[in-house]
Enzyme design. Structure first.
Site, PDB file in Angstrom:
ATOM      1  N   GLU A 349      45.336  38.152  34.452  1.00  0.00           N
ATOM      2  CA  GLU A 349      44.824  38.508  35.565  1.00  0.00           C
ATOM      3  C   GLU A 349      44.131  36.716  35.744  1.00  0.00           C
ATOM      4  O   GLU A 349      44.609  36.180  36.422  1.00  0.00           O
ATOM      5  CB  GLU A 349      43.053  39.188  34.855  1.00  0.00           C
ATOM      6  CG  GLU A 349      41.682  39.060  36.022  1.00  0.00           C
ATOM      7  CD  GLU A 349      41.193  39.876  35.550  1.00  0.00           C
ATOM      8  OE1 GLU A 349      39.947  40.363  36.374  1.00  0.00           O
ATOM      9  OE2 GLU A 349      41.171  40.871  35.128  1.00  0.00           O
ATOM     10  N   GLU A 610      33.673  38.987  26.759  1.00  0.00           N
ATOM     11  CA  GLU A 610      33.572  39.582  27.843  1.00  0.00           C
ATOM     12  C   GLU A 610      32.671  41.196  28.147  1.00  0.00           C
ATOM     13  O   GLU A 610      31.508  41.338  29.371  1.00  0.00           O
ATOM     14  CB  GLU A 610      35.013  40.065  28.423  1.00  0.00           C
ATOM     15  CG  GLU A 610      34.351  41.132  30.137  1.00  0.00           C
ATOM     16  CD  GLU A 610      36.252  40.870  30.649  1.00  0.00           C
ATOM     17  OE1 GLU A 610      36.171  41.083  32.068  1.00  0.00           O
ATOM     18  OE2 GLU A 610      36.799  41.337  29.984  1.00  0.00           O
TER      19      GLU A 610
END
Length: 744
Positions: A349, A610
């Site tokens: 990503e 996260e």
């Protein structure tokens, strides 16, 4: 300026490019301009010309490509010289995005111009053209996600030297088509800035060695080995370990994060470090080691890299957990500041998610001098803006999605933060039209009642406390309009300041009418709902304290735990502390149970996760489809640490004046904050002992400060003679160093 000119075309494996040229007269100056579609490492007469890695950084190559100008006068020789470069795929022709596909081109390109000025006033230009030669060397494959493959048996000794025989090399082709738009490099580039040695070495399985580098970081390794020719050592990377001590890589998704090093077999130690890849990791796995070779602490050296910028701020307290949280915020920022602010450095990503930096950019300014970095990203945001005025979900925009509340607002929040923290109104001026278009887009997609109800990501990764999307959309609509009005005033746009300010007032009134009850209850009773209403100044004065009290009551009902996600976390503790609930703010800050920063730390975090529960309470890992252990989003609490716990904040753009107002609590007995402003170092340091508080303040030259001493007994304050009273326990101070004391 014609730098791009004719551009060298290359083929994989990673090419070696070179051009020989002759200097026949004494040189007064030599300026080298370099860039690439992809990555380059430029060399002159056998040495690198600059320490940058991953140059020239990531931009939307269809809109803008950065070049850098270097003084290479000292490297020029009389007679024959060689200008050379390695070239890698990088973001241009390597895997990018969730699918790991190519988004810009199928191969990288390189361009350079060397401008020589001789002592007699004449000049000479050496540029990329058909006189360049191309060959291949030891780098057989390179990709940012998947890693690099290096076969030392194919090293080409001296290929970047002037006397190298390139007669067998092919002539480099040139690139056809429209030349990209070139701009001087805005940010400082990425460099290797720290080295790690392993703190532990284990062997969980036969032939498998795990090196614990002690810190989750972004970078690559220098591997030192001795063995037979043809021996291939595989180097894998991961953030955490499985329960059996093996490397956990499932959360990397499709990213292989694997380097391969084939030895030349020289009979002595060989060293390898990748050039054109980067990994996010704490643990390094080596397999395929030479027979009989037993690794030690010298085998692997971790090389951490981030955007080259000074660290202007310091922060520490008497509490070890708070200090570890600050450490984790700093390393999370370092690991995600590589040309753009990425969402994570390890998986497939690593995109510039706009909502993440919108929340974190204020915090970022303390831990790194992000002035140039954020100014460059403001360019990226504007490059990606859609025709209808919508800012995108990521920038550069390599995946679809735009107009999302809390994400697209980064197009306003980032320039505003650059202005506020660094005093740079030029960034505001350059991007004002884009920011105004965004607010106009918001107005055009709102209802006649000014309530905006569009698809959002919501309060991303909140803890079972979802906030209604129309509440979020409307709150951010009002906030962007408010910030644009302020920036319009700062840049002399009087009519725009009036019109956007009026719009912000109208949207705030609409927000209150739709979402806020007469007793201050914000619809949905979510923590983030209250935070947005308070932080974005959406409430009438009569409802501010009732709403803050409702927020505190909500937290008390969850036993002192937060439930916010990305959109609420930045301002949760500040709005509590600023409205009489500092005790609640500290209870959340110091919470060691799930969810909270202490929970991450108790589970070994060295960066910000996260998810609040990247490792679940039962010890299992969360969904590997989205579970980064290095992701700065939830680290936006750092702004509270500096400005409320430490008590040091700008009172005017660029710290032209200071606000010193620490808020002790949570049993902390001291905190110290410093910040290197453009005027000098500012500092706030407080300590409590024996019922007495001491506050030391440093105000840089050419500035002044307003200081509020944190005491419930203003009459007990002993202030320096230079302090001018400005209210209960508050004082104005000119430049200098001062000490206040008071009852704690």
């Amino acid at each position: 300026m014609g730098l791009w000119g004719s551009n060298v075309r290359i083929v994989r494996p990673a090419p070696l490019l070179r051009r020989r040229f002759t200097v026949a007269k004494p040189v007064a100056s030599a300026r080298l301009l370099t860039t690439a579609l992809g990555l380059h490492e430029t060399r002159l007469n056998g040495t690198r010309v600059v320490d940058d890695v991953l140059a020239p950084g990531w931009t939307d190559y269809a809109k803008r490509v950065q070049y850098r100008v270097l003084d290479v006068t000292a490297q020029i020789r009389q007679g024959t010289n060689a200008l050379a470069a390695w070239l890698g795929n990088g973001w241009y022709s390597g895997g990018l995005g969730f699918a790991g596909s190519q988004h810009y081109g199928t191969q990288p390109w390189y361009a350079a111009q060397l401008h020589l000025t001789f002592t007699d006033g004449t000049t000479q230009v050496v540029a990329t053209d058909g006189d360049w030669k191309v060959g291949t060397g030891a780098i057989r494959a390179d990709d940012l996600y998947n890693g690099e493959t290096y076969d030392a048996r194919l090293d080409v000794d001296g290929w970047d030297e002037a006397d190298f025989d390139d007669g067998g090399w092919a002539a480099a082709a040139v690139r056809d088509g429209t030349a990209p738009h070139l701009v001087a490099q805005v940010d400082n580039g990425v460099t290797v800035q720290h080295e790690f040695r392993p703190v532990a070495i284990t062997q969980p399985q036969p032939g498998v060695w795990i090196f614990d580098m002690g810190q989750n970081f972004t970078g690559r390794n220098r591997i030192a080995l001795e063995g037979d020719a043809g021996t291939t050592v595989t180097v894998r990377h991961g953030e955490v370990l499985n329960p059996d001590g093996t490397l956990y890589t499932t959360n990397l998704r499709a990213a292989q994060a694997t380097d391969r090093f084939t030895l030349k077999g020289t009979g002595h130690t060989e060293t390898y470090e990748p050039r054109f890849t980067v990994h996010g990791y704490r643990y390094v796995e080596l397999t395929g080691l030479p027979a009989g070779f037993r690794p030690d602490a010298d085998t692997v050296t971790g090389r951490a890299m981030w955007t080259d910028a000074a660290r202007p701020g310091t922060f520490d307290t008497s509490d070890a957990l708070v200090n570890q949280l600050q450490h984790n915020i700093v390393w999370g920022e370092r690991g995600n500041m590589l040309s753009i602010p990425t969402d994570c450095p390890q998986r497939d990503e690593r995109l510039g998610w706009t909502g993440d930096i919108a929340a974190f950019c204020a915090t970022s300014t303390f831990n790194l001098d992000t002035h140039a970095f954020l100014a460059k990203f403001a360019d990226d945001l504007t490059d990606a803006q859609q025709a209808d005025g919508a800012f995108t979900d990521v920038a550069p925009a390599v995946i679809s999605g735009s107009g999302t509340a809390g994400w697209g607002d980064a197009g306003v929040i980032v320039p505003y933060t650059v202005w506020q923290r660094f005093g740079d109104v030029g960034v505001v001026d350059r991007h004002f039209t884009a920011m105004a278009r965004w607010v106009d887009y918001l107005r055009g997609t709102a209802g006649s009642d000014l309530i905006r109800d569009r698809q959002t990501f919501g309060d991303w990764l909140n803890v079972n406390d979802n906030t209604a999307q129309n509440l979020i959309c409307t709150a951010y609509f009002a906030w962007s309009a408010r910030l644009v009005a302020r920036m319009a005033a700062a840049t002399g746009r009087t009519s725009e300041a009036t019109s956007y300010g009026r719009l912000a007032d109208q949207v705030a009134a609409a927000f209150t009418a739709r979402f806020v009850a007469d007793d201050g209850t914000v619809r949905g009773n979510t923590q983030t709902g209250y935070v947005l209403a308070l932080a974005f100044e959406l409430l009438p004065a009569s409802l501010v304290q009732p709403a803050a009290d409702k927020l505190a009551a909500n937290i008390a009902a969850t036993n002192g735990h937060l439930s916010v996600g990305f959109l609420g976390v930045e301002n949760l503790l500040p709005v509590l502390a600023d409205h009489g609930h500092a005790d609640t703010a500290y209870r959340i800050l110091l919470q060691r149970g799930f969810p909270g920063w202490g929970y991450m730390i108790e589970h070994g975090a060295t960066t910000i996760w996260e998810r609040w529960d990247g490792i679940r309470t039962d010890g299992s890992f969360n969904d590997p489809g989205m579970n980064s252990f290095n992701h700065y989003g939830l680290g936006s609490v750092g702004d509270f640490l500096y400005r409320r716990v430490g008590g040091l904040a700008p009172a005017a753009p660029g710290y032209a004046s200071l606000r010193v107002a620490p808020r002790p609590g949570g049993g902390l007995t001291s905190a110290r904050t410093t910040y290197d402003t453009a005027y000098g170092t500012a500092a706030s340091s407080w300590s409590i002992a024996g019922g007495q508080l001491r506050l030391d303040v440093t105000v840089p030259v050419s500035t002044f400060a307003t200081v509020t001493v944190p005491t419930s007994r203003p009459g007990s304050v002993v202030a320096p003679a230079q302090a001018v009273p400005a209210g209960p326990a508050s004082y104005h101070l000119p430049a200098g160093s001062y000490t206040f004391t008071a009852d704690s």
